[in-house]
Design a protein around this motif. Structure first.
Motif, PDB file in Angstrom:
ATOM      1  N   LEU A  57       0.769  -1.038   0.008  1.00  0.00           N
ATOM      2  CA  LEU A  57      -0.006   0.057  -0.006  1.00  0.00           C
ATOM      3  C   LEU A  57       0.894   1.194  -0.032  1.00  0.00           C
ATOM      4  CD1 LEU A  57      -2.797  -1.254   2.435  1.00  0.00           C
ATOM      5  CD2 LEU A  57      -2.889  -1.168   0.107  1.00  0.00           C
ATOM      6  N   GLY A  58       0.425   2.438  -0.718  1.00  0.00           N
ATOM      7  CA  GLY A  58       1.200   3.420  -1.045  1.00  0.00           C
ATOM      8  C   GLY A  58       2.030   4.226   0.070  1.00  0.00           C
ATOM      9  N   ARG A  59       1.380   4.172   1.273  1.00  0.00           N
ATOM     10  CA  ARG A  59       1.992   4.825   2.549  1.00  0.00           C
ATOM     11  C   ARG A  59       2.911   4.059   3.145  1.00  0.00           C
ATOM     12  NH1 ARG A  59      -3.155   2.809   3.235  1.00  0.00           N
ATOM     13  NH2 ARG A  59      -3.537   1.524   5.377  1.00  0.00           N
ATOM     14  N   ALA A  60       2.835   2.938   3.226  1.00  0.00           N
ATOM     15  CA  ALA A  60       3.974   2.059   3.375  1.00  0.00           C
ATOM     16  C   ALA A  60       5.132   1.945   2.328  1.00  0.00           C
ATOM     17  CB  ALA A  60       3.588   0.599   3.745  1.00  0.00           C
ATOM     18  N   VAL A  61       4.856   2.048   1.147  1.00  0.00           N
ATOM     19  CA  VAL A  61       5.982   1.937   0.212  1.00  0.00           C
ATOM     20  C   VAL A  61       6.779   3.320   0.152  1.00  0.00           C
ATOM     21  CG1 VAL A  61       6.163   1.880  -2.215  1.00  0.00           C
ATOM     22  CG2 VAL A  61       4.675   0.504  -1.522  1.00  0.00           C
ATOM     23  N   GLU A  62       5.704   4.383   0.344  1.00  0.00           N
ATOM     24  CA  GLU A  62       6.411   5.557   0.425  1.00  0.00           C
ATOM     25  C   GLU A  62       7.322   5.732   1.982  1.00  0.00           C
ATOM     26  OE1 GLU A  62       4.940  10.378   0.477  1.00  0.00           O
ATOM     27  OE2 GLU A  62       3.576   8.831   0.641  1.00  0.00           O
ATOM     28  N   THR A  63       7.016   5.355   2.958  1.00  0.00           N
ATOM     29  CA  THR A  63       7.790   5.204   4.028  1.00  0.00           C
ATOM     30  C   THR A  63       9.267   4.562   3.851  1.00  0.00           C
ATOM     31  OG1 THR A  63       5.848   5.277   5.663  1.00  0.00           O
ATOM     32  CG2 THR A  63       7.816   4.420   6.375  1.00  0.00           C
ATOM     33  N   ALA A  64       9.178   3.331   3.276  1.00  0.00           N
ATOM     34  CA  ALA A  64      10.485   2.621   2.998  1.00  0.00           C
ATOM     35  C   ALA A  64      11.247   3.397   1.848  1.00  0.00           C
ATOM     36  CB  ALA A  64       9.891   1.235   2.475  1.00  0.00           C
ATOM     37  N   ARG A  65      10.686   4.055   0.882  1.00  0.00           N
ATOM     38  CA  ARG A  65      11.395   4.830  -0.229  1.00  0.00           C
ATOM     39  C   ARG A  65      12.217   5.771   0.369  1.00  0.00           C
ATOM     40  NH1 ARG A  65       7.204   4.053  -4.993  1.00  0.00           N
ATOM     41  NH2 ARG A  65       8.005   2.237  -5.651  1.00  0.00           N
ATOM     42  N   LEU A  66      11.544   6.796   1.546  1.00  0.00           N
ATOM     43  CA  LEU A  66      12.157   7.678   2.213  1.00  0.00           C
ATOM     44  C   LEU A  66      13.109   7.393   3.044  1.00  0.00           C
ATOM     45  CD1 LEU A  66       9.094  10.128   2.408  1.00  0.00           C
ATOM     46  CD2 LEU A  66      11.073  10.492   0.875  1.00  0.00           C
ATOM     47  N   ALA A  67      12.777   6.157   3.566  1.00  0.00           N
ATOM     48  CA  ALA A  67      13.841   5.589   4.891  1.00  0.00           C
ATOM     49  C   ALA A  67      15.073   5.160   4.331  1.00  0.00           C
ATOM     50  CB  ALA A  67      12.983   4.699   5.709  1.00  0.00           C
ATOM     51  N   HIS A  76      11.540  -5.086  -0.396  1.00  0.00           N
ATOM     52  CA  HIS A  76      10.492  -6.077  -0.850  1.00  0.00           C
ATOM     53  C   HIS A  76       8.999  -5.982  -0.672  1.00  0.00           C
ATOM     54  CE1 HIS A  76      14.188  -8.625  -1.984  1.00  0.00           C
ATOM     55  NE2 HIS A  76      14.455  -8.459  -0.670  1.00  0.00           N
ATOM     56  N   GLN A  77       8.165  -5.721  -1.466  1.00  0.00           N
ATOM     57  CA  GLN A  77       6.756  -5.280  -1.230  1.00  0.00           C
ATOM     58  C   GLN A  77       6.003  -6.826  -1.211  1.00  0.00           C
ATOM     59  OE1 GLN A  77       4.725  -2.673  -3.780  1.00  0.00           O
ATOM     60  NE2 GLN A  77       6.631  -1.443  -3.911  1.00  0.00           N
ATOM     61  N   ASP A  78       4.952  -6.905  -0.184  1.00  0.00           N
ATOM     62  CA  ASP A  78       4.338  -8.224   0.034  1.00  0.00           C
ATOM     63  C   ASP A  78       3.101  -7.797   0.382  1.00  0.00           C
ATOM     64  OD1 ASP A  78       3.282 -10.618   1.020  1.00  0.00           O
ATOM     65  OD2 ASP A  78       5.484 -11.358   1.067  1.00  0.00           O
ATOM     66  N   VAL A  79       1.975  -8.184  -0.516  1.00  0.00           N
ATOM     67  CA  VAL A  79       0.681  -7.996  -0.212  1.00  0.00           C
ATOM     68  C   VAL A  79       0.023  -8.636   0.966  1.00  0.00           C
ATOM     69  CG1 VAL A  79      -0.301 -10.069  -1.542  1.00  0.00           C
ATOM     70  CG2 VAL A  79      -1.727  -7.915  -1.592  1.00  0.00           C
ATOM     71  N   ARG A  80       0.869  -9.468   1.643  1.00  0.00           N
ATOM     72  CA  ARG A  80       0.164 -10.169   2.673  1.00  0.00           C
ATOM     73  C   ARG A  80       0.354  -9.257   4.039  1.00  0.00           C
ATOM     74  NH1 ARG A  80       3.387 -15.543   2.184  1.00  0.00           N
ATOM     75  NH2 ARG A  80       4.911 -13.962   1.622  1.00  0.00           N
ATOM     76  N   LEU A  81       1.286  -8.134   3.736  1.00  0.00           N
ATOM     77  CA  LEU A  81       1.454  -6.995   4.882  1.00  0.00           C
ATOM     78  C   LEU A  81       0.420  -6.078   4.877  1.00  0.00           C
ATOM     79  CD1 LEU A  81       5.240  -7.188   4.931  1.00  0.00           C
ATOM     80  CD2 LEU A  81       3.912  -8.164   6.601  1.00  0.00           C
ATOM     81  N   ARG A  82      -0.632  -6.036   4.196  1.00  0.00           N
ATOM     82  CA  ARG A  82      -1.628  -5.042   4.070  1.00  0.00           C
ATOM     83  C   ARG A  82      -2.484  -4.805   5.278  1.00  0.00           C
ATOM     84  NH1 ARG A  82      -4.959  -4.874  -1.666  1.00  0.00           N
ATOM     85  NH2 ARG A  82      -2.898  -4.127  -2.791  1.00  0.00           N
ATOM     86  N   GLU A  83      -2.801  -3.471   5.509  1.00  0.00           N
ATOM     87  CA  GLU A  83      -3.851  -3.295   6.599  1.00  0.00           C
ATOM     88  C   GLU A  83      -5.177  -4.054   6.474  1.00  0.00           C
ATOM     89  OE1 GLU A  83      -4.758  -2.355   9.660  1.00  0.00           O
ATOM     90  OE2 GLU A  83      -4.070  -0.433   9.604  1.00  0.00           O
ATOM     91  N   CYS A  84      -5.751  -4.116   7.393  1.00  0.00           N
ATOM     92  CA  CYS A  84      -7.255  -4.668   7.541  1.00  0.00           C
ATOM     93  C   CYS A  84      -8.007  -3.900   6.301  1.00  0.00           C
ATOM     94  CB  CYS A  84      -7.789  -4.620   8.752  1.00  0.00           C
ATOM     95  SG  CYS A  84      -9.245  -5.834   8.639  1.00  0.00           S
ATOM     96  N   HIS A  85      -8.655  -4.671   5.619  1.00  0.00           N
ATOM     97  CA  HIS A  85      -9.536  -4.022   4.577  1.00  0.00           C
ATOM     98  C   HIS A  85     -10.944  -3.730   5.261  1.00  0.00           C
ATOM     99  CE1 HIS A  85     -11.875  -2.868   1.000  1.00  0.00           C
ATOM    100  NE2 HIS A  85     -11.322  -4.021   0.306  1.00  0.00           N
TER     101      HIS A  85
END
Length: 189
Positions: A57-67, A76-85
């Protein structure tokens, strides 16, 4: 042996600041969140991590890219680490989600959402693969509050029923040990 996991929640978003439950929507970091993401990278840069695993999800990816703007350690992105829908509540008031959270331990949120046990199962699948592929390493995970809740249940012995009623308090980092040959133990970040 074991995998050492350091867990960080994604940095503050504009939705967090506005009291919105983002769920599976991408979300965007606020100016404060962008600063927090850079600080996360500074705090964790020399942590001995072999990899960073992040929600897609964008907010987590953005956090990792800035960090970790140089891609080291590899991210590595993983769909299983998404927030609850939250289904029809994605993008709605966070207070409304909090008010009904306990009802959705087993029952998915209406409108195509998930239950918290589904998040628990997805996180367990991620941990199984992590144990098989990363034994003897230290990794960083950047995801969402539901995933930390799942880690507390799966690795620290917390009860889902308790966490759904009173979610744990946020702090900058949690540590877990994922045993690859027996029970796991929690720690602090």
């Amino acid at each position: 042996m074991a995998v050492e996991i350091v867990y960080e929640t994604h940095a503050t978003t504009t939705d967090n600041e506005a009291g919105v439950a983002t769920g599976w929507l991408p979300g965007r970091l606020s100016p404060l969140g962008r600063r927090q993401a850079v600080e996360l990278g500074e705090r964790r840069r020399d942590g001995g991590f072999t990899a960073v695993f992040v929600s897609d999800l964008g907010r987590a990816v953005e956090t990792a890219r800035l960090a970790f703007p140089d891609g080291r350690p590899p991210v590595h992105q993983d769909v299983r680490l998404r927030e609850c829908h939250y289904g029809e509540l994605d993008g709605g008031p966070a207070a409304r989600v909090a008010a009904v959270r306990a009802r959705h331990l087993d029952e998915p949120f209406p409108g195509g959402g998930q239950s918290y046990r589904q998040v628990l199962a997805a996180t367990a699948g991620f941990l199984r693969d992590l144990a098989a592929e990363r034994d003897g390493t230290r990794v960083l995970v950047i995801a969402h509050s539901a995933n930390r809740w799942a880690l507390d249940c799966l690795l620290a012995g917390a009860r889902p029923e308790d966490l759904a009623v009173v979610p744990p308090v946020w702090r900058p980092g949690w540590s877990y040990t994922l045993a690859t040959d027996g029970p796991a133990a929690p720690g602090e970040g």
